[in-house]
Design an enzyme around this catalytic site. Structure first.
Site, PDB file in Angstrom:
ATOM      1  N   GLU A   1      -9.593 -10.795  -7.510  1.00 16.39           N
ATOM      2  CA  GLU A   1      -8.655  -9.683  -7.347  1.00 16.39           C
ATOM      3  C   GLU A   1      -7.517  -9.737  -8.359  1.00 16.39           C
ATOM      4  O   GLU A   1      -7.122  -8.702  -8.906  1.00 16.39           O
ATOM      5  CB  GLU A   1      -8.098  -9.678  -5.921  1.00 16.39           C
ATOM      6  CG  GLU A   1      -9.144  -9.321  -4.888  1.00 16.39           C
ATOM      7  CD  GLU A   1      -8.664  -9.419  -3.454  1.00 16.39           C
ATOM      8  OE1 GLU A   1      -9.445  -9.064  -2.559  1.00 16.39           O
ATOM      9  OE2 GLU A   1      -7.510  -9.854  -3.221  1.00 16.39           O
TER      10      GLU A   1
ATOM     11  N   LYS B   1       0.811  -1.218   0.000  1.00 12.42           N
ATOM     12  CA  LYS B   1       0.000   0.000   0.000  1.00 12.42           C
ATOM     13  C   LYS B   1       0.853   1.281   0.000  1.00 12.42           C
ATOM     14  O   LYS B   1       2.061   1.225   0.261  1.00 12.42           O
ATOM     15  CB  LYS B   1      -0.935  -0.017   1.208  1.00 12.42           C
ATOM     16  CG  LYS B   1      -2.000  -1.113   1.124  1.00 12.42           C
ATOM     17  CD  LYS B   1      -2.930  -1.029   2.328  1.00 12.42           C
ATOM     18  CE  LYS B   1      -4.070  -2.009   2.235  1.00 12.42           C
ATOM     19  NZ  LYS B   1      -5.018  -1.828   3.355  1.00 12.42           N
TER      20      LYS B   1
ATOM     21  N   ASN C   1      -2.134   0.183   6.590  1.00 17.41           N
ATOM     22  CA  ASN C   1      -1.586  -0.980   7.288  1.00 17.41           C
ATOM     23  C   ASN C   1      -0.594  -1.766   6.430  1.00 17.41           C
ATOM     24  O   ASN C   1      -0.440  -2.965   6.577  1.00 17.41           O
ATOM     25  CB  ASN C   1      -2.713  -1.869   7.820  1.00 17.41           C
ATOM     26  CG  ASN C   1      -3.607  -2.428   6.734  1.00 17.41           C
ATOM     27  OD1 ASN C   1      -3.381  -2.214   5.549  1.00 17.41           O
ATOM     28  ND2 ASN C   1      -4.631  -3.158   7.134  1.00 17.41           N
TER      29      ASN C   1
END
Length: 181
Positions: free
Chosen positions: A169, A49, A155
């Site tokens: 996904e 991320k 996170n």
């Protein structure tokens, strides 16, 4: 006439061993008879991320995956559009954190990758640790790379939670021809 030395006396007897506790005995018994576990080769999606990318820990995270026996079958660095983030996290649309999650995921570049290996989904989830980095175990990716954390979206990593989610996904980001292995 040469005299022979007497053999040395044995050292004092060691203290009697304390009997092992029941859990220790059970664990030893299990270890002595390893269970036959069927492993399945599978693929899972992982996302490094924006917070982890900004901390310059991409290589360290990739090394953790590889050291755990997972192979990188596909990898892209990208910046999510608002539309992509909303579509990817659509299952959370009714949740109060949806807007913050979309905003966070579009705040900077991410690394999207497909990991492959025996039990890849569960292995990746164990490596990641608890969703909340403050509850993650030391040595997990979220504990090591997401703390301190004020926003649970930040996170460090995402990972598919089931084979169906992994398939969906992966298809969101990769064509079959873009994956190796």
């Amino acid at each position: 006439m040469a005299t022979r030395k007497k053999p040395a006396k044995p050292a004092a007897k060691k203290a009697a061993k304390k009997p092992a506790s029941k859990p220790v005995k059970a664990a030893a018994k299990k270890a002595a008879k390893p269970a036959v576990v069927a492993r399945k080769k599978e693929r899972t999606l992982s996302i490094i991320k924006p917070d982890a990318v900004a901390k310059h820990v991409i290589g360290r995270i990739l090394a953790r995956f590889e050291n755990a026996g997972l192979k990188v079958a596909g990898l892209k660095m990208m910046h999510f559009s608002d539309k992509q983030a909303k579509a990817f996290y659509a299952e959370h649309k009714a949740r109060p954190f949806f807007g913050e999650l979309v905003s966070f995921m579009t705040s900077g570049p991410c690394v999207v990758l497909v990991l492959e290996g025996d039990d890849a989904i569960i292995k990746n989830r164990v490596l990641m640790g608890a969703t909340n980095p403050m509850k993650a175990e030391p040595g997990t990716l979220r504990y090591d790379f997401a703390l301190p954390c004020t926003d649970l979206s930040a996170n460090a990593v995402h990972g598919s939670d089931s084979p169906a989610a992994a398939k969906r996904e992966i298809a969101s980001f990769f064509k079959a021809a873009e994956l190796v292995g």
